[in-house]
Design an enzyme around this catalytic site. Structure first.
Site, PDB file in Angstrom:
ATOM      1  N   PRO A 168       0.824  -1.213   0.000  1.00 26.09           N
ATOM      2  CA  PRO A 168       0.000   0.000   0.000  1.00 26.09           C
ATOM      3  C   PRO A 168       0.855   1.260   0.000  1.00 26.09           C
ATOM      4  O   PRO A 168       1.834   1.356   0.722  1.00 26.09           O
ATOM      5  CB  PRO A 168      -0.820  -0.114   1.284  1.00 26.09           C
ATOM      6  N   GLU A 169       0.513   2.210  -0.839  1.00 28.19           N
ATOM      7  CA  GLU A 169       1.198   3.495  -0.832  1.00 28.19           C
ATOM      8  C   GLU A 169       0.345   4.490  -0.048  1.00 28.19           C
ATOM      9  O   GLU A 169      -0.743   4.184   0.422  1.00 28.19           O
ATOM     10  CB  GLU A 169       1.460   3.951  -2.266  1.00 28.19           C
TER      11      GLU A 169
ATOM     12  N   LYS B 128       3.085   6.229   6.227  1.00 28.26           N
ATOM     13  CA  LYS B 128       2.270   5.013   6.148  1.00 28.26           C
ATOM     14  C   LYS B 128       1.895   4.463   7.518  1.00 28.26           C
ATOM     15  O   LYS B 128       1.344   3.369   7.614  1.00 28.26           O
ATOM     16  CB  LYS B 128       3.002   3.953   5.323  1.00 28.26           C
TER      17      LYS B 128
ATOM     18  N   HIS C 259      -6.042 -15.188   6.729  1.00 28.71           N
ATOM     19  CA  HIS C 259      -4.864 -14.586   7.364  1.00 28.71           C
ATOM     20  C   HIS C 259      -5.248 -13.584   8.447  1.00 28.71           C
ATOM     21  O   HIS C 259      -4.536 -12.595   8.669  1.00 28.71           O
ATOM     22  CB  HIS C 259      -3.972 -13.950   6.300  1.00 28.71           C
TER      23      HIS C 259
ATOM     24  N   ARG D  37       1.444 -11.699   4.752  1.00 25.76           N
ATOM     25  CA  ARG D  37       2.901 -11.833   4.827  1.00 25.76           C
ATOM     26  C   ARG D  37       3.470 -11.395   6.169  1.00 25.76           C
ATOM     27  O   ARG D  37       4.672 -11.496   6.394  1.00 25.76           O
ATOM     28  CB  ARG D  37       3.527 -11.059   3.667  1.00 25.76           C
TER      29      ARG D  37
ATOM     30  N   ARG E 295      19.522  19.550  -0.107  1.00 30.79           N
ATOM     31  CA  ARG E 295      20.062  18.192  -0.197  1.00 30.79           C
ATOM     32  C   ARG E 295      20.976  18.067  -1.400  1.00 30.79           C
ATOM     33  O   ARG E 295      20.666  18.571  -2.467  1.00 30.79           O
ATOM     34  CB  ARG E 295      18.932  17.163  -0.354  1.00 30.79           C
TER      35      ARG E 295
ATOM     36  N   ARG F  80      15.041  -1.461  -7.987  1.00 33.71           N
ATOM     37  CA  ARG F  80      13.684  -1.448  -8.530  1.00 33.71           C
ATOM     38  C   ARG F  80      13.744  -0.814  -9.918  1.00 33.71           C
ATOM     39  O   ARG F  80      14.781  -0.834 -10.554  1.00 33.71           O
ATOM     40  CB  ARG F  80      12.744  -0.670  -7.593  1.00 33.71           C
TER      41      ARG F  80
END
Ligand SMILES: [Zn+2]
Length: 290
Positions: free
Chosen positions: A2-3, A61, A101, A121, A164, A274
């Protein structure tokens, strides 16, 4: 996984369905679900039973539900939840069959819908933690706010980003700078701002930073309006409905498909184990620094 918009959808669901209700009973079905509650499962159950869920908050999150005593005074503690890779918080009618689950169940004194934590998971988890002062648990306090948060500080973000010395996509994924922007939303926001993810942050103009932030806000906002996106069929929101933002992605996962703006085939590049997706025409790679 989930984002951020999905987690915000869950927060809104919790605010609507769970806030204001008093916990009657907690069942822990799998010890891993409460492994972050260091005092153990029995303590977790005791810390919640008889407490009222006062509200539902989110930072990045992480979700947290401040707890109140039955007389309404703040308990100084909160139920902290992280969905991990596959976690779901479902609000179900009592008597609905248990999910395969199912890791934890919360029943409420009003006898209405119960809250279930389901996680195939088991990377997600629940804990009751101290939430002193302004009520932000320490585990969550280091995470920067995101543009969906009413307290997000645009000027501070812009200044911090340009200070940065990193690549702009890395900065977007840095939770201490901006909360909860994952790979999908980073790529979509960069496409909207016409920036390649390898652009150095200290070379961005104010206008580019403003475009980028607008891109992040738009992508998150649209996704939220549509119930969140998901590439994991396990993920559903608090009422068990999948998001469908994935149909509207411009570049993420769209390798070799035409850029919606200029028609150039979308490219995929490897990035931190990724993938990054971008338009070679709209988002040229930066020239190598001397
Ligand atoms: Zn393009």
């Amino acid at each position: 996984m989930p984002e951020l918009p999905e987690v915000e959808v869950v927060r809104r669901g919790l605010e609507r369905w769970v806030a204001g209700r008093t916990v009657a009973e907690v069942q822990v079905h799998h010890p891993r679900a409460v492994r972050r509650h260091l005092e153990g499962a029995e303590h977790f159950v005791a810390a919640l039973t008889g407490r009222t869920v006062a509200a539902a908050h989110r930072r990045g999150k992480y979700l947290w539900l401040p707890l109140a005593e039955t007389d309404g005074t703040a308990a100084g503690r909160a139920l902290v939840a992280h969905l991990g890779m596959s976690g779901q918080l479902l609000v179900e009618k009592p008597g609905e069959p248990d999910e395969v689950h199912l890791r934890a169940r919360f029943r409420f004194t009003d006898g209405g819908r119960e809250l279930r934590f389901v996680d195939q998971r088991t990377f997600g988890g629940l804990a009751v933690e101290d939430a002193p002062g302004d009520g932000v648990p320490p585990r969550v306090a280091h995470i920067a706010m995101d543009p969906l948060d009413p307290g997000f500080d645009v000027d501070a973000f812009s200044a911090a980003l340009r200070r940065r010395h990193t690549e702009v996509k890395r900065a977007l994924l840095d939770q201490t700078l901006i909360g909860g922007v994952g790979n999908i939303y980073a790529d979509e926001s960069l496409w909207r701002a016409r920036l390649h993810g390898a652009r150095p942050t200290d070379k961005l103009t104010r206008a580019q930073v403003a475009d980028l932030l607008e891109g992040v806000r738009d992508v998150l906002g649209e996704s939220l309006a549509q119930g969140g996106t998901s590439f994991d069929s396990l993920y559903v929101d608090v009422n068990g409905q999948s998001g469908y933002f994935s149909r509207h992605l411009a570049v993420y996962g769209q390798q070799d498909r035409p850029c919606p703006r200029c028609g150039t085939p979308v490219r995929r590049e490897s990035f931190m184990n990724r993938s990054s997706y971008s338009c070679p025409q709209c988002q040229p790679r930066p020239r190598a620094r001397r």
